[in-house]
Scaffold this active site. Sequence first.
Site, mmCIF file in Angstrom:
data_model
loop_
_atom_site.group_PDB
_atom_site.id
_atom_site.type_symbol
_atom_site.label_atom_id
_atom_site.label_comp_id
_atom_site.label_asym_id
_atom_site.label_seq_id
_atom_site.Cartn_x
_atom_site.Cartn_y
_atom_site.Cartn_z
ATOM 1 N N GLU A 136 0.819 -1.203 0.000
ATOM 2 C CA GLU A 136 0.000 0.000 0.000
ATOM 3 C C GLU A 136 0.859 1.262 0.000
ATOM 4 O O GLU A 136 0.549 2.231 -0.692
ATOM 5 C CB GLU A 136 -0.940 0.005 1.210
ATOM 6 N N GLU A 139 2.292 1.591 -3.523
ATOM 7 C CA GLU A 139 1.283 1.960 -4.512
ATOM 8 C C GLU A 139 0.873 3.421 -4.391
ATOM 9 O O GLU A 139 0.733 4.122 -5.390
ATOM 10 C CB GLU A 139 0.053 1.061 -4.368
ATOM 11 N N GLU A 140 0.650 3.885 -3.162
ATOM 12 C CA GLU A 140 0.126 5.229 -2.971
ATOM 13 C C GLU A 140 1.189 6.314 -3.109
ATOM 14 O O GLU A 140 0.891 7.423 -3.569
ATOM 15 C CB GLU A 140 -0.556 5.341 -1.604
#
Length: 262
Positions: A136, A139-140
Amino acid sequence: MDQENSEKGTEDAPVLPSCEDEHGGIIVELKDPMDPTEFALLLKTSLSQWKLQDGFVYHHAEPHYLMLVKWIHETPSTIPANATHRLRIGAIVLNDKRELLVVLEKHGRFKGTGIWKIPTGMVEEGEDIIVGATREVKEETGVDSEFIDVLAFRQMHKTFYQKSDLFFLCTLKPLSFEIQIQESEIDGAQWMPIAEYAAQPFAEQHYVFKYAADICLAKLEKGYTGFTPRPTTSFLSHNPSYLYVNELLTLPVSNEKKLRKL
């Protein structure tokens, strides 16, 4: 035909190919397509042989199957419920300047609020917490990171699709520092001083945000430790998993070996 002969005839009738599951239920296994009329007839005789009546209820659905169940015995049903929780993570990523990696979300309840928050997201099916957290963050924000520990967790009920929610607050060590935001979900990302993050009016009014800031300071200033993952296996599955224990716990080598065999 009397009841005795009727039941005997039912026992000799053809039934759908099936097997018992580990809980004593019946799973129908069709390897090839079947004519709907033939299937309906076989289903009727199968239900009679399995001593079932009308009364199937929906249990759950997945992309490749739909599960309906009916408890046969005259005792209270002990069929396990469908999955009751979803699993989410919040990632506390701190650099050596006492700065926290934060994002502006493009969608959801934080859209357009100007509130800076830590990266969060869902752990995917078959994914460990440590993998989900680093994924996460990457990805962010585009930042590579190393999972350190679980600092806290929260359980909340009746949220997404009326399921319960398990939220794990994790600490990660940044391995890179250049930010490249996920255009589809994130409006912005930056390294923000912890004090500035904690001073946001929203953070002061909502305990999860406040606790996140307090935990950051406790880890930096007071040596607060969480639960670190230790690889282990289980007789329930051959797949590797993790046991999360406080890093202050020192286990003898023999005990640690036993833990890996739990």
